[in-house]
Design a protein around this motif. Structure first.
Motif, PDB file in Angstrom:
ATOM      1  N   SER A 158       0.828  -1.209   0.000  1.00  0.00           N
ATOM      2  CA  SER A 158       0.000   0.000   0.000  1.00  0.00           C
ATOM      3  C   SER A 158       0.865   1.262   0.000  1.00  0.00           C
ATOM      4  O   SER A 158       0.933   1.985  -1.005  1.00  0.00           O
ATOM      5  CB  SER A 158      -0.935   0.006   1.216  1.00  0.00           C
ATOM      6  N   ILE A 159       1.575   1.506   1.101  1.00  0.00           N
ATOM      7  CA  ILE A 159       2.352   2.741   1.227  1.00  0.00           C
ATOM      8  C   ILE A 159       3.410   2.852   0.137  1.00  0.00           C
ATOM      9  O   ILE A 159       3.564   3.902  -0.492  1.00  0.00           O
ATOM     10  CB  ILE A 159       3.009   2.827   2.618  1.00  0.00           C
ATOM     11  N   SER A 160       4.144   1.778  -0.086  1.00  0.00           N
ATOM     12  CA  SER A 160       5.235   1.821  -1.073  1.00  0.00           C
ATOM     13  C   SER A 160       4.704   2.081  -2.479  1.00  0.00           C
ATOM     14  O   SER A 160       5.279   2.877  -3.235  1.00  0.00           O
ATOM     15  CB  SER A 160       6.025   0.507  -1.046  1.00  0.00           C
ATOM     16  N   ILE A 161       3.611   1.409  -2.833  1.00  0.00           N
ATOM     17  CA  ILE A 161       3.029   1.605  -4.169  1.00  0.00           C
ATOM     18  C   ILE A 161       2.494   3.026  -4.291  1.00  0.00           C
ATOM     19  O   ILE A 161       2.673   3.681  -5.330  1.00  0.00           O
ATOM     20  CB  ILE A 161       1.915   0.582  -4.418  1.00  0.00           C
ATOM     21  N   TRP A 162       1.851   3.520  -3.227  1.00  0.00           N
ATOM     22  CA  TRP A 162       1.357   4.903  -3.243  1.00  0.00           C
ATOM     23  C   TRP A 162       2.509   5.884  -3.405  1.00  0.00           C
ATOM     24  O   TRP A 162       2.422   6.835  -4.200  1.00  0.00           O
ATOM     25  CB  TRP A 162       0.613   5.191  -1.935  1.00  0.00           C
ATOM     26  N   PHE A 163       3.599   5.677  -2.681  1.00  0.00           N
ATOM     27  CA  PHE A 163       4.736   6.590  -2.747  1.00  0.00           C
ATOM     28  C   PHE A 163       5.328   6.613  -4.151  1.00  0.00           C
ATOM     29  O   PHE A 163       5.627   7.687  -4.688  1.00  0.00           O
ATOM     30  CB  PHE A 163       5.799   6.166  -1.738  1.00  0.00           C
ATOM     31  N   ARG A 164       5.492   5.442  -4.740  1.00  0.00           N
ATOM     32  CA  ARG A 164       6.050   5.400  -6.095  1.00  0.00           C
ATOM     33  C   ARG A 164       5.089   6.021  -7.104  1.00  0.00           C
ATOM     34  O   ARG A 164       5.523   6.602  -8.106  1.00  0.00           O
ATOM     35  CB  ARG A 164       6.391   3.958  -6.476  1.00  0.00           C
ATOM     36  N   SER A 165       3.787   5.937  -6.835  1.00  0.00           N
ATOM     37  CA  SER A 165       2.821   6.573  -7.744  1.00  0.00           C
ATOM     38  C   SER A 165       2.940   8.091  -7.680  1.00  0.00           C
ATOM     39  O   SER A 165       2.695   8.786  -8.675  1.00  0.00           O
ATOM     40  CB  SER A 165       1.395   6.135  -7.384  1.00  0.00           C
ATOM     41  N   LEU A 166       3.328   8.627  -6.514  1.00  0.00           N
ATOM     42  CA  LEU A 166       3.576  10.072  -6.410  1.00  0.00           C
ATOM     43  C   LEU A 166       4.759  10.480  -7.273  1.00  0.00           C
ATOM     44  O   LEU A 166       4.745  11.535  -7.915  1.00  0.00           O
ATOM     45  CB  LEU A 166       3.855  10.467  -4.956  1.00  0.00           C
ATOM     46  N   LEU A 167       5.791   9.644  -7.265  1.00  0.00           N
ATOM     47  CA  LEU A 167       7.016   9.974  -7.996  1.00  0.00           C
ATOM     48  C   LEU A 167       6.791  10.043  -9.494  1.00  0.00           C
ATOM     49  O   LEU A 167       7.469  10.798 -10.194  1.00  0.00           O
ATOM     50  CB  LEU A 167       8.110   8.946  -7.679  1.00  0.00           C
ATOM     51  N   ILE A 168       5.862   9.248 -10.010  1.00  0.00           N
ATOM     52  CA  ILE A 168       5.607   9.244 -11.460  1.00  0.00           C
ATOM     53  C   ILE A 168       4.388  10.116 -11.794  1.00  0.00           C
ATOM     54  O   ILE A 168       3.876  10.072 -12.906  1.00  0.00           O
ATOM     55  CB  ILE A 168       5.412   7.811 -11.990  1.00  0.00           C
ATOM     56  N   PHE A 169       3.932  10.914 -10.790  1.00  0.00           N
ATOM     57  CA  PHE A 169       2.808  11.843 -10.966  1.00  0.00           C
ATOM     58  C   PHE A 169       1.526  11.148 -11.408  1.00  0.00           C
ATOM     59  O   PHE A 169       0.751  11.693 -12.196  1.00  0.00           O
ATOM     60  CB  PHE A 169       3.195  12.948 -11.967  1.00  0.00           C
ATOM     61  N   ARG A 170       1.309   9.960 -10.856  1.00  0.00           N
ATOM     62  CA  ARG A 170       0.050   9.242 -11.050  1.00  0.00           C
ATOM     63  C   ARG A 170      -0.421   8.731  -9.689  1.00  0.00           C
ATOM     64  O   ARG A 170      -0.493   7.531  -9.447  1.00  0.00           O
ATOM     65  CB  ARG A 170       0.229   8.084 -12.036  1.00  0.00           C
ATOM     66  N   PRO A 171      -0.703   9.665  -8.769  1.00  0.00           N
ATOM     67  CA  PRO A 171      -0.994   9.296  -7.374  1.00  0.00           C
ATOM     68  C   PRO A 171      -2.238   8.429  -7.232  1.00  0.00           C
ATOM     69  O   PRO A 171      -3.255   8.680  -7.878  1.00  0.00           O
ATOM     70  CB  PRO A 171      -1.169  10.643  -6.681  1.00  0.00           C
ATOM     71  N   GLU A 172      -2.136   7.425  -6.386  1.00  0.00           N
ATOM     72  CA  GLU A 172      -3.244   6.529  -6.088  1.00  0.00           C
ATOM     73  C   GLU A 172      -3.598   6.672  -4.606  1.00  0.00           C
ATOM     74  O   GLU A 172      -3.174   5.884  -3.765  1.00  0.00           O
ATOM     75  CB  GLU A 172      -2.863   5.086  -6.421  1.00  0.00           C
ATOM     76  N   ALA A 173      -4.384   7.687  -4.295  1.00  0.00           N
ATOM     77  CA  ALA A 173      -4.724   8.007  -2.909  1.00  0.00           C
ATOM     78  C   ALA A 173      -5.496   6.886  -2.231  1.00  0.00           C
ATOM     79  O   ALA A 173      -5.400   6.701  -1.016  1.00  0.00           O
ATOM     80  CB  ALA A 173      -5.530   9.302  -2.859  1.00  0.00           C
ATOM     81  N   GLY A 174      -6.257   6.122  -2.983  1.00  0.00           N
ATOM     82  CA  GLY A 174      -7.064   5.055  -2.416  1.00  0.00           C
ATOM     83  C   GLY A 174      -6.260   3.995  -1.688  1.00  0.00           C
ATOM     84  O   GLY A 174      -6.781   3.325  -0.785  1.00  0.00           O
ATOM     85  N   LEU A 175      -5.007   3.842  -2.057  1.00  0.00           N
ATOM     86  CA  LEU A 175      -4.159   2.842  -1.412  1.00  0.00           C
ATOM     87  C   LEU A 175      -3.926   3.143   0.062  1.00  0.00           C
ATOM     88  O   LEU A 175      -3.595   2.251   0.844  1.00  0.00           O
ATOM     89  CB  LEU A 175      -2.806   2.754  -2.129  1.00  0.00           C
ATOM     90  N   MET A 176      -4.080   4.409   0.455  1.00  0.00           N
ATOM     91  CA  MET A 176      -3.785   4.812   1.832  1.00  0.00           C
ATOM     92  C   MET A 176      -4.988   4.710   2.759  1.00  0.00           C
ATOM     93  O   MET A 176      -4.857   4.913   3.964  1.00  0.00           O
ATOM     94  CB  MET A 176      -3.257   6.249   1.846  1.00  0.00           C
ATOM     95  N   SER A 177      -6.158   4.383   2.221  1.00  0.00           N
ATOM     96  CA  SER A 177      -7.373   4.373   3.037  1.00  0.00           C
ATOM     97  C   SER A 177      -7.375   3.271   4.097  1.00  0.00           C
ATOM     98  O   SER A 177      -8.020   3.406   5.136  1.00  0.00           O
ATOM     99  CB  SER A 177      -8.609   4.235   2.142  1.00  0.00           C
TER     100      SER A 177
END
Length: 226
Positions: A158-177
């Motif tokens: 969850s956190i790691s995938i979300w963080f990497r999604s921020l880096l490529i400017f395709r954030p997946e906020a749902g992963l943090m819920s």
């Protein structure tokens, strides 16, 4: 909307402030980067606290880089099982986390209990000190306590995938819920310290490289009269 703000807007805003704030301060306060030293007031506690903090924080940062930046499929390919990685994160990460916390507690006690050091501290120094102490504490709590209570939780899903999604400017906020509260607080306070960084003494960590870049050259010429 709250989810989008916390896990998309807030992280990007903090990092933008981090970059722009450093550029602004460098242009307007190049010679104010170094921290006001209190070493002449008290050395022993400063030396012990700083040593423990730096011994602990470097492996902790390295663990964050590996844990957030490297997908679990890569570590599996290297022969590191999920259980082995999990145990390493808890025991090794926990150990260096406690070393970092011990250093922070010593430095905090020194700043609060010694009158001369306290008087040398600005309000921002105290705020940053308290925030760093909280970040380290909640990080240890997340690793040791939350992982023990919720062993099924794997931040790399969850956190790691979300963080990497921020880096490529395709954030997946749902992963943090579904991320436990302690981890969420650790992450949000971590981004907050980045936003505060350019406006506090934390900029002194760049003093050595900046001083090297700004280093002037002295040219020696033979006196023609000699």
């Amino acid at each position: 909307m709250t989810n989008q703000f916390l896990w998309v807007i807030f992280p990007y805003l903090c990092m933008a402030i981090f970059v722009v704030g450093h550029l602004f301060r460098y242009r307007n306060d190049q010679f104010g980067w170094t921290a006001k030293s209190s070493e002449f007031i008290e050395k022993k506690l400063l030396m012990i606290g700083s040593l423990l903090f730096h011994i602990g924080i470097m492996p902790v940062i390295g663990g964050h880089v590996v844990g957030l930046g490297i997908p679990k499929e890569w570590t599996r390919a290297l022969g590191v099982s999920d259980h082995m990685y999990h145990m390493g994160a808890i025991w090794v990460g926990g150990f260096f986390g406690f070393v970092t916390l011990a250093g922070m507690l010593i430095l905090t006690a020194r700043r609060v209990t010694l009158k001369n050091v306290r008087e040398l501290s600005s309000r921002s120094d105290l705020i940053v000190n308290a925030l760093l102490l909280f970040i380290v504490f909640i990080g240890i709590y997340s690793v040791v306590v939350t992982n023990a209570v919720k062993p099924e939780f794997d931040y790399r899903d969850s956190i790691s995938i979300w963080f990497r999604s921020l880096l490529i400017f395709r954030p997946e906020a749902g992963l943090m819920s579904t991320v436990p509260l302690a981890f969420q607080l650790h992450i949000l306070s971590g981004f907050l310290i980045f936003a505060m960084w350019p406006f506090t003494r934390l900029v002194h960590v760049w003093s050595v490289p900046l001083n090297y870049v700004r280093r002037s050259y002295i040219l020696y010429r033979r006196n023609p009269k000699n």
